[in-house]
Scaffold this motif. Structure first.
Motif, PDB file in Angstrom:
ATOM      1  N   LYS A 198      63.230 -72.285 -40.365  1.00 43.02           N
ATOM      2  CA  LYS A 198      63.349 -72.989 -41.632  1.00 43.02           C
ATOM      3  C   LYS A 198      61.971 -73.140 -42.275  1.00 43.02           C
ATOM      4  N   TRP A 199      60.969 -73.323 -41.411  1.00 37.08           N
ATOM      5  CA  TRP A 199      59.596 -73.521 -41.911  1.00 37.08           C
ATOM      6  C   TRP A 199      59.133 -72.265 -42.657  1.00 37.08           C
ATOM      7  N   HIS A 225      61.002 -69.994 -43.877  1.00 35.88           N
ATOM      8  CA  HIS A 225      61.856 -69.830 -45.058  1.00 35.88           C
ATOM      9  C   HIS A 225      61.290 -70.603 -46.236  1.00 35.88           C
ATOM     10  N   ASN A 226      60.907 -71.861 -45.968  1.00 42.56           N
ATOM     11  CA  ASN A 226      60.356 -72.686 -47.049  1.00 42.56           C
ATOM     12  C   ASN A 226      59.039 -72.120 -47.547  1.00 42.56           C
ATOM     13  N   TYR A 233      60.101 -68.571 -49.454  1.00 43.92           N
ATOM     14  CA  TYR A 233      60.960 -68.663 -50.644  1.00 43.92           C
ATOM     15  C   TYR A 233      60.703 -69.905 -51.474  1.00 43.92           C
ATOM     16  N   GLY A 234      59.924 -70.856 -50.936  1.00 44.17           N
ATOM     17  CA  GLY A 234      59.742 -72.101 -51.649  1.00 44.17           C
ATOM     18  C   GLY A 234      60.940 -72.995 -51.420  1.00 44.17           C
ATOM     19  N   ARG A 235      60.784 -74.278 -51.764  1.00 48.39           N
ATOM     20  CA  ARG A 235      61.885 -75.214 -51.550  1.00 48.39           C
ATOM     21  C   ARG A 235      62.513 -75.576 -52.876  1.00 48.39           C
ATOM     22  N   GLU A 236      63.747 -76.002 -52.813  1.00 49.42           N
ATOM     23  CA  GLU A 236      64.371 -76.477 -54.047  1.00 49.42           C
ATOM     24  C   GLU A 236      63.744 -77.834 -54.420  1.00 49.42           C
ATOM     25  N   THR A 237      63.737 -78.120 -55.704  1.00 47.72           N
ATOM     26  CA  THR A 237      63.168 -79.379 -56.175  1.00 47.72           C
ATOM     27  C   THR A 237      64.268 -80.188 -56.844  1.00 47.72           C
ATOM     28  N   GLU A 273      66.305 -74.590 -58.274  1.00 45.27           N
ATOM     29  CA  GLU A 273      66.237 -73.669 -57.131  1.00 45.27           C
ATOM     30  C   GLU A 273      64.927 -72.895 -57.181  1.00 45.27           C
ATOM     31  N   PRO A 274      64.527 -72.302 -56.043  1.00 45.90           N
ATOM     32  CA  PRO A 274      63.281 -71.527 -56.026  1.00 45.90           C
ATOM     33  C   PRO A 274      63.295 -70.377 -57.036  1.00 45.90           C
TER      34      PRO A 274
END
Lengths: 285, 67
Positions: free
Chosen positions: A83-84, A86-87, A90-94, A138-139
């Motif tokens: 998950k790390w 991935h973030n 792709y960046g995280r959702e805000t 979303e990213p």
């Protein structure tokens, strides 16, 4: 080697290589990618063009191509594993709206201003900020909106109504040809289609599209739009017949003087009423 | 119209509906729909049998309605 032959061979070779690479990159929609992915696509395109026109040495070009293809591939593999990663990739959702309140700090971090937020909301058919409960950026830059519960559309569940399950329709005739694979998936065959077509008095050659719906009925669209093709009404007719029988049974139970028969009729009327209620979502829609 | 003939008419309607339900139960593509149609088919089958008994009794008691 003459110049034109050189270009021809390079073009064909690169065409095949790049075609294979993009297929291997998966089914991500090019319009919905993160900014970095867009850069990857651009770089790949630029390297391909330069190599093809002999601006760079083929060896150099292919190496660059391999790096820009393999690194994102490795990144994608890592992203599915952690998950790390991935973030990071792709960046995280805000979250930009929570409990109906705009989170200005998060908006600023995502570098989106109020005007852009409103425009994104409008593109989701939300013109009134007061209707929004929750919204996420979303990213890829897409805004996804959850409306307040009283503003969402009503579902049969909200109405407490039972509805019949609806499996996807299958297209079994296209351009006057029977699609055997889809027919077999339904457990039907050509004879069944021929029977149905004969029943409605239509030639196979005259059918543009034929679809089998959830209840197994065949809907036909004909090439000749002047021909009237009656919509099947069997389900409505069946329901009406049962309703009529139920009404008749009730009448009999009132008319007869024989107590035993009276009880029988009213019991049957009750049972039929029960069935009518269960059948209603399946027959009327 | 006599009661006997009205009863026979209803019976005929129910029999037709029963056959259609059987057909739907066979060709329905979802298990839940299949079960509903099959259940209705059985219940109506029971009603048809009961009404047939009633018809033959009326005809036995009042033979003038036979036909």
């Amino acid at each position: 080697m003459p110049g034109w032959l050189d270009i021809l061979l390079r073009s064909i070779g690169l065409f095949i290589v790049v075609f294979a690479l993009t297929r291997a990159m998966g089914k991500k929609h090019p319009a919905k990618v993160t900014p970095f992915r867009f850069i990857i696509y651009t770089v790949l395109a630029a390297i391909t063009a330069l190599t093809m026109l002999n601006m760079v040495n083929p060896g150099v070009g292919l190496t660059a191509l391999a790096v820009w293809f393999l690194l994102p591939f490795a990144g994608e593999y890592l992203a599915t594993r952690s998950k790390w990663a991935h973030n990071l990739i792709y960046g995280r959702e805000t979250v930009v709206i929570r409990q109906g309140k705009v989170l200005e700090e998060n908006l600023r971090q995502a570098r989106v201003n109020g005007e852009e937020l409103l425009s994104e909301l409008r593109s989701k058919n939300v013109f009134n900020l007061a209707d929004v409960e929750f919204a996420v950026l979303e990213p890829t830059g897409d805004l996804n909106v959850l409306l307040k519960s009283e503003k969402t559309s009503v579902t049969p569940y909200d109405l407490g109504r039972q509805v019949a399950p609806r499996p996807e329709p299958q297209t079994v005739i296209l351009d006057g040809n029977i699609l055997n694979e889809q027919l077999a998936a339904l457990g039907l065959n050509k004879h069944w289609i021929k029977e149905q077509l004969e029943g409605s008095g239509v030639l196979l050659d005259n059918v543009f599209i034929g679809q089998v719906d959830a209840t197994g009925e065949l809907y036909l669209d004909l090439f000749d739009d002047t021909l009237r093709n009656p919509k099947p009404q069997v389900k409505e007719m069946l329901f009406a017949t049962l309703e009529k029988a139920q009404a008749s049974l009730t009448t009999f139970s009132l008319e007869t003087e024989d107590q035993e028969a009276k009880n029988m009729y009213s019991e049957y009327a009750g049972r039929l009423q029960e069935q009518l209620e269960q059948l209603k979502p399946h027959l009327l829609h | 119209m006599t009661t006997a003939s009205k009863l026979k008419q209803t019976l005929a309607g129910l029999k037709g509906a029963q056959a259609t339900l059987k057909e739907y139960a066979e060709k329905a593509r979802h298990d839940e729909a299949k079960a509903t149609f099959r259940g209705a088919h059985e219940v109506i089958g029971g009603i048809v049998q009961g009404l047939e008994g009633r018809v033959s009794r009326i005809e036995f008691e009042e033979p003038q309605f036979k036909g």
